[in-house]
Design a protein around this motif. Structure first.
Motif, PDB file in Angstrom:
ATOM      1  N   PHE A   1     -16.235  -3.308   0.385  1.00 27.26           N
ATOM      2  CA  PHE A   1     -15.564  -2.717   1.260  1.00 27.26           C
ATOM      3  C   PHE A   1     -14.032  -3.167   1.242  1.00 27.26           C
ATOM      4  O   PHE A   1     -13.393  -3.141   2.268  1.00 27.26           O
TER       5      PHE A   1
ATOM      6  N   TYR B   1      -6.295  -3.907   4.906  1.00 31.11           N
ATOM      7  CA  TYR B   1      -6.471  -2.336   4.440  1.00 31.11           C
ATOM      8  C   TYR B   1      -7.800  -2.305   4.123  1.00 31.11           C
ATOM      9  O   TYR B   1      -8.173  -1.070   3.788  1.00 31.11           O
TER      10      TYR B   1
ATOM     11  N   ALA C   1     -16.076  -0.168  11.138  1.00 30.99           N
ATOM     12  CA  ALA C   1     -16.678   0.882  10.325  1.00 30.99           C
ATOM     13  C   ALA C   1     -17.731   0.460   9.477  1.00 30.99           C
ATOM     14  O   ALA C   1     -18.806   1.420   9.047  1.00 30.99           O
TER      15      ALA C   1
ATOM     16  N   HIS D   1       1.318  -0.682   9.795  1.00 28.63           N
ATOM     17  CA  HIS D   1      -0.012  -0.872   9.655  1.00 28.63           C
ATOM     18  C   HIS D   1      -0.539  -2.013  10.504  1.00 28.63           C
ATOM     19  O   HIS D   1      -1.671  -1.883  11.287  1.00 28.63           O
TER      20      HIS D   1
ATOM     21  N   HIS E   1      -9.031   0.786  14.515  1.00 32.82           N
ATOM     22  CA  HIS E   1     -10.218  -0.199  14.348  1.00 32.82           C
ATOM     23  C   HIS E   1     -10.575  -0.279  15.597  1.00 32.82           C
ATOM     24  O   HIS E   1     -11.918  -0.280  15.665  1.00 32.82           O
TER      25      HIS E   1
ATOM     26  N   THR F   1     -18.254   7.551   0.757  1.00 33.05           N
ATOM     27  CA  THR F   1     -18.898   6.234   0.634  1.00 33.05           C
ATOM     28  C   THR F   1     -20.344   5.823   1.297  1.00 33.05           C
ATOM     29  O   THR F   1     -21.318   5.263   0.487  1.00 33.05           O
TER      30      THR F   1
ATOM     31  N   LYS G   1     -13.026   8.584   4.533  1.00 34.16           N
ATOM     32  CA  LYS G   1     -13.290   7.377   4.002  1.00 34.16           C
ATOM     33  C   LYS G   1     -14.980   7.001   4.436  1.00 34.16           C
ATOM     34  O   LYS G   1     -15.571   6.438   3.795  1.00 34.16           O
TER      35      LYS G   1
ATOM     36  N   ARG H   1       0.850  -1.172  -0.124  1.00 34.49           N
ATOM     37  CA  ARG H   1      -0.130   0.101  -0.026  1.00 34.49           C
ATOM     38  C   ARG H   1       1.055   1.351  -0.070  1.00 34.49           C
ATOM     39  O   ARG H   1       0.389   2.398   0.015  1.00 34.49           O
TER      40      ARG H   1
ATOM     41  N   GLN I   1      -9.991   1.446  -6.326  1.00 29.88           N
ATOM     42  CA  GLN I   1      -9.322   2.181  -5.388  1.00 29.88           C
ATOM     43  C   GLN I   1      -7.831   2.142  -5.831  1.00 29.88           C
ATOM     44  O   GLN I   1      -7.263   1.228  -6.671  1.00 29.88           O
TER      45      GLN I   1
ATOM     46  N   CYS J   1     -12.206  -2.052   4.761  1.00 30.41           N
ATOM     47  CA  CYS J   1     -12.762  -1.308   5.712  1.00 30.41           C
ATOM     48  C   CYS J   1     -13.189  -2.002   6.948  1.00 30.41           C
ATOM     49  O   CYS J   1     -13.402  -3.241   6.914  1.00 30.41           O
TER      50      CYS J   1
HETATM   51  C1  HEM Z   1     -18.962   5.338   8.715  1.00 32.97           C
HETATM   52  C2  HEM Z   1     -18.662   5.125   7.830  1.00 32.97           C
HETATM   53  C3  HEM Z   1     -17.097   4.436   7.495  1.00 32.97           C
HETATM   54  C4  HEM Z   1     -16.177   4.477   7.994  1.00 32.97           C
HETATM   55  C5  HEM Z   1     -15.721   5.257   9.662  1.00 32.97           C
HETATM   56  C6  HEM Z   1     -15.023   3.970   7.294  1.00 32.97           C
HETATM   57  C7  HEM Z   1     -13.724   3.816   7.843  1.00 32.97           C
HETATM   58  C8  HEM Z   1     -12.458   3.180   6.852  1.00 32.97           C
HETATM   59  C9  HEM Z   1     -11.188   3.099   7.497  1.00 32.97           C
HETATM   60  C10 HEM Z   1     -10.701   3.638   8.884  1.00 32.97           C
HETATM   61  C11 HEM Z   1     -10.418   2.586   6.543  1.00 32.97           C
HETATM   62  C12 HEM Z   1      -8.838   2.194   6.451  1.00 32.97           C
HETATM   63  C13 HEM Z   1      -8.743   0.908   7.216  1.00 32.97           C
HETATM   64  C14 HEM Z   1      -7.159   0.676   7.112  1.00 32.97           C
HETATM   65  O1  HEM Z   1      -6.565   1.056   6.321  1.00 32.97           O
HETATM   66  O2  HEM Z   1      -6.870   0.089   8.217  1.00 32.97           O
HETATM   67  C15 HEM Z   1     -11.493   2.239   5.394  1.00 32.97           C
HETATM   68  C16 HEM Z   1     -11.172   1.457   4.234  1.00 32.97           C
HETATM   69  C17 HEM Z   1     -12.022   1.336   3.359  1.00 32.97           C
HETATM   70  N1  HEM Z   1     -13.567   1.513   3.452  1.00 32.97           N
HETATM   71 FE1  HEM Z   1     -14.374   2.168   4.757  1.00 32.97          FE
HETATM   72  N2  HEM Z   1     -15.603   3.380   6.273  1.00 32.97           N
HETATM   73  C18 HEM Z   1     -16.943   3.792   6.243  1.00 32.97           C
HETATM   74  C19 HEM Z   1     -17.576   3.377   5.118  1.00 32.97           C
HETATM   75  C20 HEM Z   1     -17.582   2.781   4.319  1.00 32.97           C
HETATM   76  C21 HEM Z   1     -18.517   2.226   3.021  1.00 32.97           C
HETATM   77  C22 HEM Z   1     -19.921   2.844   3.160  1.00 32.97           C
HETATM   78  C23 HEM Z   1     -17.875   1.664   2.056  1.00 32.97           C
HETATM   79  C24 HEM Z   1     -18.353   1.125   0.848  1.00 32.97           C
HETATM   80  C25 HEM Z   1     -19.344   0.614   0.533  1.00 32.97           C
HETATM   81  C26 HEM Z   1     -16.287   1.782   2.638  1.00 32.97           C
HETATM   82  C27 HEM Z   1     -15.280   0.876   1.777  1.00 32.97           C
HETATM   83  C28 HEM Z   1     -13.793   1.086   2.123  1.00 32.97           C
HETATM   84  C29 HEM Z   1     -12.762   0.619   1.319  1.00 32.97           C
HETATM   85  C30 HEM Z   1     -13.150   0.200  -0.255  1.00 32.97           C
HETATM   86  C31 HEM Z   1     -11.637   0.585   1.950  1.00 32.97           C
HETATM   87  C32 HEM Z   1     -10.310   0.351   1.548  1.00 32.97           C
HETATM   88  C33 HEM Z   1      -9.620   1.540   0.911  1.00 32.97           C
HETATM   89  C34 HEM Z   1      -8.282   1.252   0.498  1.00 32.97           C
HETATM   90  O3  HEM Z   1      -7.998   0.241   0.017  1.00 32.97           O
HETATM   91  O4  HEM Z   1      -7.702   2.448   0.479  1.00 32.97           O
HETATM   92  N3  HEM Z   1     -16.195   2.283   3.623  1.00 32.97           N
HETATM   93  N4  HEM Z   1     -12.743   2.690   5.634  1.00 32.97           N
END
Ligand code: HEM
Length: 400
Positions: free
Chosen positions: A337, A342, A348, A100, A108, A239, A235, A65, A285, A344
């Protein structure tokens, strides 16, 4: 091989009009991994196969990443629109795999301290207040006046920010995802606000998510917490907003999800899950970088090459879904997700699910006769490579 050889443009009018058609064509011509050109002719690979995306996100040592590994930095213009997604930052969430692995789980865990009942009650109140503003009017734009507002208002509650701060925060977080000087200033303002919040909690801890991070024995720096609070806001914002709006569009335009008082609630969960298969907000992404020369989906990936994760394309992969959208209901194995270290965080995802479900249910309760105010063909989408969301969702209803 230089991935720009024979690469298809992954931007522009044709891409934005029908991204699903672009994914289908790429899969037909190249298989599960296709050479693409990002804006400005920057070369990359798009990983379109479900198994291949799964493999990449499941092997962060091989597919890092860490953008510092990129072999194409020399081609990236200063004002590149995707720069915010590839710029290294002092953050646990964006750190390379070893850091990470130790630090991100703390973020988390902080998200897991959020009480689902408390947040669902807070979101209900947020939704009621927003609906009060347009219920008497008989028409509204559900993206601008509703779905776009809710996630950040909810996150501000979770962070314990005063209500007065929220309009500016919403404005700045939305702006910071765009391009140009204003976006940079909006980003700096939000990070400064996060830093002030961190200092407030350090002086006076209150048992909330921010205090959890401040007091954790891992010893995050103030800058690190501020960066991760900002990244988490980013994030959560589009989303969740797009997830809600894409589901509402489905419910307002497709007979099997038709909104009516009796059937509406039952179809919320189905619509939400189906959207994550068919019309996910998280389309692509950026990204992962190969740590060594490697074969993926029959293509020779060179050390330092950028891989764009084609989450929407992977969800539609005929290898895993030979019968189109049949079987999507109740099946949560989509990649919307992402997946792996890495992806979601589960906590979350649960917060996002609570926000979206509550947002739609409150709307159905308050305005059960809501119908689309324009022809479905007239709905327009934001031009974005990464996210798929409506620019507006005009509806009408009897004034209440
Ligand atoms: C309250 C709503 C949300 C919060 C607080 C949140 C929080 C986060 C966080 C903190 C990460 C990073 C995880 C890490 O690197 O360890 C992440 C990654 C991600 N989230 Fe969420 N998220 C939310 C909603 C959503 C929704 C609704 C979707 C899709 C429908 C989504 C899709 C993703 C994806 C695809 C990643 C990976 C991104 C990457 O590879 O760079 N998230 N999210």
């Amino acid at each position: 091989m230089d991935p720009s050889a024979g690469a298809s443009p992954f931007f522009g009018e044709r891409f934005h009009r029908d991204p699903a058609a672009v994914y289908r064509r790429l899969r037909r011509d190249h298989g599960p991994v296709a050479p693409i050109q990002l804006e400005g002719g920057v070369p990359a690979w798009c990983v379109l196969g479900y198994r291949e995306v799964h493999h990449v996100v499941g092997n962060p040592e091989l597919f890092t990443r860490d953008p510092r590994r990129w072999n194409q930095w020399h081609r990236v213009p200063e004002d590149w629109s995707l720069r915010a997604y590839v710029e290294p930052r002092p953050s646990a969430l964006l750190a390379d795999v070893h850091e990470h692995r130790t630090r991100a789980p703390v973020v988390h865990d902080a998200l897991a301290t959020v009480d689902p009942f408390e947040i669902s009650g807070a979101v209900e109140r947020i939704c009621d207040t927003l609906i009060d503003r347009f219920a008497g009017r008989g028409f509204a734009d559900l993206v601008v006046e509703y779905t776009h507002q809710i996630p950040l208002l909810a996150m501000a509650k979770i962070y314990g920010l005063p209500d007065d701060d929220v309009p500016m925060l919403t404005h700045d977080v939305a702006l910071s995802g765009q391009e140009g000087e204003e976006a940079v200033r909006a980003h700096e303002r939000t990070v400064r606000r996060m830093l002030r919040l961190v200092r407030e909690r350090r002086a006076d801890p209150s048992g909330d998510l921010v205090s959890y991070l401040v007091e954790h024995p891992i010893g995050f720096s103030e800058d690190e917490i501020a960066a991760d609070l900002f990244i988490t806001l980013g994030k959560a914002h589009l989303t969740t907003s797009d997830w809600m709006a894409n589901a509402l569009r489905l419910m307002l335009t497709e007979a099997r999800f038709a909104i009516d008082l009796a059937g509406g609630r039952g179809s919320v969960g189905h619509a939400l899950n189906e959207v994550l298969w068919e019309d996910t907000p998280t389309q692509n992404q950026v990204g992962r970088w190969a740590n060594q020369d490697v074969q993926l989906g029959g293509k020779p990936i060179r050390r330092g090459d950028l891989l764009v994760l084609g989450l929407a394309a992977a969800n539609a992969d005929p290898q895993v879904r030979p019968h189109g959208h049949e079987g999507a209901t109740g099946n949560h194995a989509h990649l919307s997700f992402s997946h792996g270290e890495y992806g979601c965080p589960y906590a979350a995802q649960e917060i996002a699910r609570t926000i979206t479900t509550t947002g739609i249910e409150v709307l159905l309760d308050r305005l059960p006769d809501t119908t689309l105010g324009v022809d479905p063909e007239d709905l327009t989408w934001r031009p974005s490579l990464l996210m798929r969301g409506l620019t507006s969702l005009p509806v009408t209803f009897a004034p209440h």
